[in-house]
Design a protein around this motif. Structure first.
Motif, PDB file in Angstrom:
ATOM      1  N   VAL A 162       0.845  -1.193   0.000  1.00  0.00           N
ATOM      2  CA  VAL A 162       0.000   0.000   0.000  1.00  0.00           C
ATOM      3  C   VAL A 162       0.878   1.240   0.000  1.00  0.00           C
ATOM      4  CG1 VAL A 162      -1.917  -1.121   1.175  1.00  0.00           C
ATOM      5  CG2 VAL A 162      -0.130  -0.026   2.521  1.00  0.00           C
ATOM      6  N   LEU A 163       0.305   2.332  -0.482  1.00  0.00           N
ATOM      7  CA  LEU A 163       0.960   3.635  -0.483  1.00  0.00           C
ATOM      8  C   LEU A 163       0.313   4.504   0.584  1.00  0.00           C
ATOM      9  CD1 LEU A 163       1.052   4.283  -4.346  1.00  0.00           C
ATOM     10  CD2 LEU A 163       2.885   3.356  -2.923  1.00  0.00           C
ATOM     11  N   GLU A 164       1.117   5.122   1.424  1.00  0.00           N
ATOM     12  CA  GLU A 164       0.603   6.013   2.451  1.00  0.00           C
ATOM     13  C   GLU A 164       0.541   7.429   1.899  1.00  0.00           C
ATOM     14  OE1 GLU A 164       2.884   5.642   6.010  1.00  0.00           O
ATOM     15  OE2 GLU A 164       1.778   3.866   6.672  1.00  0.00           O
ATOM     16  N   LEU A 165      -0.618   8.056   2.111  1.00  0.00           N
ATOM     17  CA  LEU A 165      -0.869   9.378   1.548  1.00  0.00           C
ATOM     18  C   LEU A 165      -1.309  10.317   2.656  1.00  0.00           C
ATOM     19  CD1 LEU A 165      -1.429  11.292  -0.914  1.00  0.00           C
ATOM     20  CD2 LEU A 165      -3.752  10.353  -0.908  1.00  0.00           C
ATOM     21  N   SER A 166      -0.700  11.502   2.718  1.00  0.00           N
ATOM     22  CA  SER A 166      -1.082  12.512   3.704  1.00  0.00           C
ATOM     23  C   SER A 166      -2.166  13.399   3.113  1.00  0.00           C
ATOM     24  CB  SER A 166       0.134  13.359   4.103  1.00  0.00           C
ATOM     25  OG  SER A 166      -0.257  14.398   4.976  1.00  0.00           O
ATOM     26  N   LEU A 167      -3.283  13.547   3.836  1.00  0.00           N
ATOM     27  CA  LEU A 167      -4.390  14.372   3.359  1.00  0.00           C
ATOM     28  C   LEU A 167      -4.245  15.830   3.766  1.00  0.00           C
ATOM     29  CD1 LEU A 167      -7.486  12.069   3.988  1.00  0.00           C
ATOM     30  CD2 LEU A 167      -6.140  12.357   1.910  1.00  0.00           C
ATOM     31  N   LYS A 174      -2.160  12.507   9.537  1.00  0.00           N
ATOM     32  CA  LYS A 174      -3.396  12.183   8.823  1.00  0.00           C
ATOM     33  C   LYS A 174      -3.049  11.391   7.560  1.00  0.00           C
ATOM     34  CE  LYS A 174      -6.443  15.964  10.290  1.00  0.00           C
ATOM     35  NZ  LYS A 174      -7.335  17.036   9.826  1.00  0.00           N
ATOM     36  N   LEU A 175      -2.869  10.093   7.732  1.00  0.00           N
ATOM     37  CA  LEU A 175      -2.452   9.238   6.632  1.00  0.00           C
ATOM     38  C   LEU A 175      -3.551   8.260   6.261  1.00  0.00           C
ATOM     39  CD1 LEU A 175       1.209   8.386   7.763  1.00  0.00           C
ATOM     40  CD2 LEU A 175       0.509  10.057   6.053  1.00  0.00           C
ATOM     41  N   VAL A 176      -3.732   8.050   4.974  1.00  0.00           N
ATOM     42  CA  VAL A 176      -4.607   7.004   4.461  1.00  0.00           C
ATOM     43  C   VAL A 176      -3.766   6.113   3.554  1.00  0.00           C
ATOM     44  CG1 VAL A 176      -6.714   8.374   4.598  1.00  0.00           C
ATOM     45  CG2 VAL A 176      -5.333   8.461   2.529  1.00  0.00           C
ATOM     46  N   LYS A 177      -4.253   4.912   3.319  1.00  0.00           N
ATOM     47  CA  LYS A 177      -3.501   3.948   2.525  1.00  0.00           C
ATOM     48  C   LYS A 177      -4.257   3.618   1.241  1.00  0.00           C
ATOM     49  CE  LYS A 177      -1.305   1.893   6.585  1.00  0.00           C
ATOM     50  NZ  LYS A 177      -1.071   0.659   7.376  1.00  0.00           N
ATOM     51  N   VAL A 178      -3.513   3.598   0.135  1.00  0.00           N
ATOM     52  CA  VAL A 178      -4.073   3.313  -1.187  1.00  0.00           C
ATOM     53  C   VAL A 178      -3.311   2.133  -1.762  1.00  0.00           C
ATOM     54  CG1 VAL A 178      -4.519   4.221  -3.496  1.00  0.00           C
ATOM     55  CG2 VAL A 178      -4.678   5.728  -1.518  1.00  0.00           C
ATOM     56  N   GLY A 179      -4.042   1.198  -2.353  1.00  0.00           N
ATOM     57  CA  GLY A 179      -3.401   0.018  -2.928  1.00  0.00           C
ATOM     58  C   GLY A 179      -2.437   0.383  -4.040  1.00  0.00           C
ATOM     59  N   SER A 180      -1.232  -0.196  -3.994  1.00  0.00           N
ATOM     60  CA  SER A 180      -0.203   0.127  -4.990  1.00  0.00           C
ATOM     61  C   SER A 180      -0.436  -0.588  -6.319  1.00  0.00           C
ATOM     62  CB  SER A 180       1.176  -0.250  -4.440  1.00  0.00           C
ATOM     63  OG  SER A 180       1.244  -1.648  -4.196  1.00  0.00           O
ATOM     64  N   GLU A 181      -1.303  -1.607  -6.336  1.00  0.00           N
ATOM     65  CA  GLU A 181      -1.530  -2.361  -7.561  1.00  0.00           C
ATOM     66  C   GLU A 181      -2.668  -1.787  -8.398  1.00  0.00           C
ATOM     67  OE1 GLU A 181      -1.977  -6.469  -6.721  1.00  0.00           O
ATOM     68  OE2 GLU A 181      -0.026  -6.671  -5.741  1.00  0.00           O
ATOM     69  N   LEU A 182      -3.243  -0.669  -7.934  1.00  0.00           N
ATOM     70  CA  LEU A 182      -4.257  -0.010  -8.752  1.00  0.00           C
ATOM     71  C   LEU A 182      -3.616   0.578 -10.004  1.00  0.00           C
ATOM     72  CD1 LEU A 182      -6.334   1.930  -6.055  1.00  0.00           C
ATOM     73  CD2 LEU A 182      -7.058  -0.083  -7.324  1.00  0.00           C
ATOM     74  N   ASN A 197     -12.820  14.668   0.091  1.00  0.00           N
ATOM     75  CA  ASN A 197     -13.706  14.225   1.165  1.00  0.00           C
ATOM     76  C   ASN A 197     -12.941  13.973   2.463  1.00  0.00           C
ATOM     77  OD1 ASN A 197     -16.481  13.575  -0.327  1.00  0.00           O
ATOM     78  ND2 ASN A 197     -14.812  12.833  -1.635  1.00  0.00           N
ATOM     79  N   ASP A 198     -11.839  14.719   2.664  1.00  0.00           N
ATOM     80  CA  ASP A 198     -11.049  14.486   3.877  1.00  0.00           C
ATOM     81  C   ASP A 198     -11.797  14.888   5.139  1.00  0.00           C
ATOM     82  OD1 ASP A 198     -10.988  17.204   3.315  1.00  0.00           O
ATOM     83  OD2 ASP A 198      -9.015  17.477   4.236  1.00  0.00           O
ATOM     84  N   ASP A 199     -12.896  15.664   4.992  1.00  0.00           N
ATOM     85  CA  ASP A 199     -13.619  16.108   6.192  1.00  0.00           C
ATOM     86  C   ASP A 199     -14.466  14.988   6.804  1.00  0.00           C
ATOM     87  OD1 ASP A 199     -15.174  16.210   3.831  1.00  0.00           O
ATOM     88  OD2 ASP A 199     -16.664  17.448   4.839  1.00  0.00           O
ATOM     89  N   VAL A 200     -14.631  13.876   6.105  1.00  0.00           N
ATOM     90  CA  VAL A 200     -15.449  12.797   6.668  1.00  0.00           C
ATOM     91  C   VAL A 200     -14.634  11.888   7.582  1.00  0.00           C
ATOM     92  CG1 VAL A 200     -16.894  12.811   4.610  1.00  0.00           C
ATOM     93  CG2 VAL A 200     -15.041  11.165   4.776  1.00  0.00           C
ATOM     94  N   PHE A 201     -13.320  12.040   7.619  1.00  0.00           N
ATOM     95  CA  PHE A 201     -12.479  11.196   8.458  1.00  0.00           C
ATOM     96  C   PHE A 201     -12.428  11.773   9.872  1.00  0.00           C
ATOM     97  CE2 PHE A 201     -10.927  10.355   4.174  1.00  0.00           C
ATOM     98  CZ  PHE A 201     -10.818   8.976   4.177  1.00  0.00           C
TER      99      PHE A 201
END
Length: 303
Positions: A162-167, A174-182, A197-201
């Motif tokens: 997974v790739l960690e992304l700062s919002l 504030k990190l979320v993870k996105v699949g690297s195989e996408l 949509n970062d306000d929903v977290f």
């Protein structure tokens, strides 16, 4: 049990108590401070009696997500040699509303999203038989975390990275993870969607404003004949006491809880260590749950 996957648990419909053997008690990271004194004795089918070391209450999860059920179980801790780590008896089986088939070696129970089942491991059963009959050394009865529902059939070495992304550049936590195989275009669409949509977290309890009481309210359906119960205060080690104080302070600051001046019902907290070493704080609502009337039709009714 207590965030550990425990093998060799005996399901005994003839036992009137839930038993945790002292060896398993220690392997779960529990200490004498987690024991509540007990004056009663246990009597086996041979007529022999033993005095338990005390009782301990820990969360036990049956089954795997999404069809799983977690109960706070009060175990009697006994210091005896045994091939088992614990015994689940009638008290917990009745609360679980479980149906046991010894022939099929399966336990079934209802959940909110359907019926789940727990099957015994044939290899563990063979090892257990060998241990009891031939006194072979025991295999490791614990693993660090409970396996997922498909762990036995999944190659753990082929897990997707997974790739960690700062919002928020100002909040590197504030990190979320996105699949690297996408695919590249899918990654761009996903990242753009998350940013918009970062306000929903909810990153902290302060980010959870709650529900307006005009929309919905929750109340306890306590039986009018029930008498208030004040549990005897439990003593905690200094590190656990500090964890409780920190958690309560955090919830107070977030206005998710408030102090009351009328201690009609008093329930102790229960601490369970997470896999990352932090403490998970629960509340022992056993007495309160027992006093609440069961509603078989929880959906809104129109009179």
């Amino acid at each position: 049990m207590a965030n550990a996957y425990v093998k060799r648990v005996m399901i005994d419909t003839g036992s009137s108590a839930d038993i945790l053997y002292f060896d398993a008690f220690q392997r779960l990271g529990l200490t004498d401070l987690d024991l509540t004194p007990l004056t009663s004795t246990l009597t086996g089918f041979t007529g022999d009696s033993i005095s338990p070391m005390g009782t301990t209450t820990i969360p036990v999860t049956f089954g795997g997500e999404p069809r799983s059920k977690t109960l706070l179980v009060s175990f009697m801790v006994v210091k005896l040699p045994s091939a088992y780590n614990a015994i689940i008896g009638r008290p917990t089986l009745n609360r679980l509303r479980a149906v046991v088939s010894t022939y099929h070696r399966v336990l079934k129970f209802p959940t909110r999203v359907g019926v789940d089942e727990v099957r015994s491991d044939p290899r563990e059963s063979r090892d257990l038989t060998a241990t009891m009959l031939f006194k072979r050394p025991r295999t490791e009865p614990f693993s660090a975390m409970p396996p997922g529902p498909e762990e036995n059939t999944r190659d753990t070495h082929s897990a997707e990275r997974v790739l960690e992304l700062s919002l928020d550049p100002n909040r590197p936590d504030k990190l979320v993870k996105v699949g690297s195989e996408l695919a590249e275009n899918q990654q761009v669409q996903m990242i753009d969607f998350l940013w918009k949509n970062d306000d929903v977290f909810a990153w902290t309890p302060n980010d959870i404003p709650g529900v307006d009481p005009e929309i919905a309210q929750h109340y306890l359906n306590i039986s009018p004949d029930a008498r208030p119960v004040k549990q005897r205060p439990r003593k905690f080690a200094p590190d656990r006491q500090k964890a409780i104080e920190d958690e309560v302070t955090r919830l107070l600051d977030a206005q998710l809880i408030e102090e009351v001046k009328y201690p009609t019902w008093l329930s102790n907290v229960v601490l369970v260590k997470k896999a990352n070493g932090n403490w998970w704080m629960c509340v022992d609502y056993t007495d309160l749950n027992r006093a609440c009337l069961k509603d078989c039709y929880p959906l809104p009714r129109i009179d």
